[in-house]
Design a protein around this motif. Structure first.
Motif, short mmCIF file in Angstrom:
data_model
loop_
_atom_site.label_atom_id
_atom_site.label_comp_id
_atom_site.label_asym_id
_atom_site.label_seq_id
_atom_site.Cartn_x
_atom_site.Cartn_y
_atom_site.Cartn_z
N ASP A 1 -2.31 -13.78 14.62
CA ASP A 1 -2.17 -15.05 13.90
C ASP A 1 -2.89 -15.04 12.54
OD1 ASP A 1 -0.71 -16.13 15.98
OD2 ASP A 1 -2.47 -17.00 16.96
N ALA A 2 -3.47 -13.91 12.17
CA ALA A 2 -4.22 -13.83 10.92
C ALA A 2 -3.27 -13.88 9.73
CB ALA A 2 -5.04 -12.54 10.87
N PRO A 3 -3.75 -14.41 8.61
CA PRO A 3 -2.91 -14.40 7.40
C PRO A 3 -2.55 -12.97 7.03
CG PRO A 3 -4.90 -15.72 7.08
CD PRO A 3 -5.05 -15.03 8.39
N GLY A 4 -1.28 -12.74 6.77
CA GLY A 4 -0.82 -11.42 6.36
C GLY A 4 -0.48 -10.49 7.51
N ALA A 5 -0.55 -10.98 8.75
CA ALA A 5 -0.30 -10.10 9.90
C ALA A 5 1.11 -9.52 9.88
CB ALA A 5 -0.56 -10.84 11.21
N GLU A 6 2.11 -10.35 9.62
CA GLU A 6 3.49 -9.85 9.59
C GLU A 6 3.70 -8.84 8.47
OE1 GLU A 6 6.56 -12.82 9.78
OE2 GLU A 6 5.40 -14.00 11.23
N ALA A 7 3.13 -9.12 7.32
CA ALA A 7 3.25 -8.18 6.20
C ALA A 7 2.50 -6.88 6.50
CB ALA A 7 2.73 -8.81 4.92
N ALA A 8 1.37 -6.97 7.21
CA ALA A 8 0.62 -5.77 7.59
C ALA A 8 1.44 -4.91 8.53
CB ALA A 8 -0.71 -6.16 8.23
N VAL A 9 2.15 -5.54 9.47
CA VAL A 9 3.00 -4.79 10.39
C VAL A 9 4.13 -4.10 9.63
CG1 VAL A 9 4.62 -5.00 12.32
CG2 VAL A 9 2.41 -6.16 12.42
N ARG A 10 4.74 -4.82 8.71
CA ARG A 10 5.81 -4.20 7.90
C ARG A 10 5.27 -3.00 7.12
NH1 ARG A 10 7.31 -9.60 7.29
NH2 ARG A 10 6.27 -9.79 5.30
N ALA A 11 4.10 -3.15 6.52
CA ALA A 11 3.49 -2.05 5.77
C ALA A 11 3.14 -0.88 6.69
CB ALA A 11 2.23 -2.54 5.04
N LEU A 12 2.66 -1.20 7.88
CA LEU A 12 2.31 -0.16 8.86
C LEU A 12 3.52 0.70 9.18
CD1 LEU A 12 0.42 1.04 11.09
CD2 LEU A 12 1.27 -0.81 12.57
N TYR A 13 4.63 0.07 9.54
CA TYR A 13 5.81 0.83 9.93
C TYR A 13 6.52 1.46 8.73
CZ TYR A 13 5.34 -0.25 14.81
OH TYR A 13 4.88 -0.32 16.10
N ALA A 14 6.26 0.95 7.52
CA ALA A 14 6.80 1.57 6.31
C ALA A 14 5.92 2.74 5.85
CB ALA A 14 6.91 0.54 5.19
N GLY A 15 4.74 2.87 6.46
CA GLY A 15 3.83 3.94 6.06
C GLY A 15 3.12 3.66 4.75
N ASP A 16 3.03 2.40 4.37
CA ASP A 16 2.42 2.00 3.10
C ASP A 16 0.95 1.64 3.30
OD1 ASP A 16 1.67 0.84 0.69
OD2 ASP A 16 3.55 -0.28 0.46
N GLY A 17 0.08 2.63 3.17
CA GLY A 17 -1.34 2.43 3.40
C GLY A 17 -1.98 1.42 2.47
N ALA A 18 -1.58 1.43 1.21
CA ALA A 18 -2.17 0.49 0.25
C ALA A 18 -1.82 -0.95 0.61
CB ALA A 18 -1.69 0.81 -1.16
N ALA A 19 -0.57 -1.20 0.97
CA ALA A 19 -0.16 -2.55 1.36
C ALA A 19 -0.85 -2.96 2.65
CB ALA A 19 1.36 -2.63 1.50
N PHE A 20 -0.95 -2.04 3.61
CA PHE A 20 -1.63 -2.35 4.88
C PHE A 20 -3.08 -2.74 4.61
CE2 PHE A 20 -3.96 -1.25 8.76
CZ PHE A 20 -3.22 -1.92 9.72
#
Length: 181
Positions: A131-150
């Motif tokens: 439920d943390a702010p940015g959780a959905e975007a963090a998951v998208r970055a995780l599966y995209a392999g985008d360390g900076a965005a994560f």
């Protein structure tokens, strides 16, 4: 990171990391001083572990086969697969056990390691920061392999949670620049 390491959290703070017995002891101690149950995660899979003590095996064995820790489950294969397995020394079950043991000892393929790390991180993230702010975007970055965005999406999260997720996610985020999406 090995399969034998675990991490416990209580009120969003890491209270223990290491082998399961030690981590469970720390979690049980935290539970005895508070009504909020600590969370214990497998560092390898992200799975939650139970704080309940293991159940004792029955003292006297019942009728039938001795209990060897073997679990019967259904496997669906093509007839040619059954034919091959049946022709192996020890039969189908022994052949399947040997194949599984050999595969488990083999080094994990880089893509499989990335996927396992991403899935473990996702499982923990859902529990600790779903439920943390940015959780959905963090998951998208995780599966995209985008360390900076994560890292950017998790930067404002509690330090222990952020650092643990970063450690779990590291294999999923390394080498991502060589992948095509």
């Amino acid at each position: 990171m090995t399969q034998d390491l675990f991490t416990a959290f209580h009120h969003g703070r890491r209270i223990a990391s290491g082998e399961l017995v030690a981590v469970l002891a720390a979690a049980r101690a935290a539970l005895s001083s508070d009504s909020v149950e600590p969370l214990v995660f497998s560092d390898h899979t992200g799975a939650l572990q139970s704080l309940a003590p293991p159940r004792e095996a029955p003292a006297s064995p019942g009728r039938g086969r001795p209990r060897l820790g073997v679990s019967a489950r259904e496997v669906t294969l093509l007839p040619r697969h059954w034919d091959w397995l049946s022709a192996q020394p020890g039969g189908a079950s022994a052949a399947l056990r040997r194949l599984v043991e050999a595969a488990a000892r083999a080094p994990e393929a880089p893509e499989a390691a990335r996927r396992r790390a991403a899935d473990a991180t996702y499982a923990v993230l859902n529990v600790l920061a779903g439920d943390a702010p940015g959780a959905e975007a963090a998951v998208r970055a995780l599966y995209a392999g985008d360390g900076a965005a994560f890292a950017g999406e998790t930067a404002a999260w509690p330090g222990d949670v952020r650092d643990y997720l970063a450690r779990l996610a590291a294999p999923a985020l390394s080498g991502a620049e060589t992948q095509t999406g």
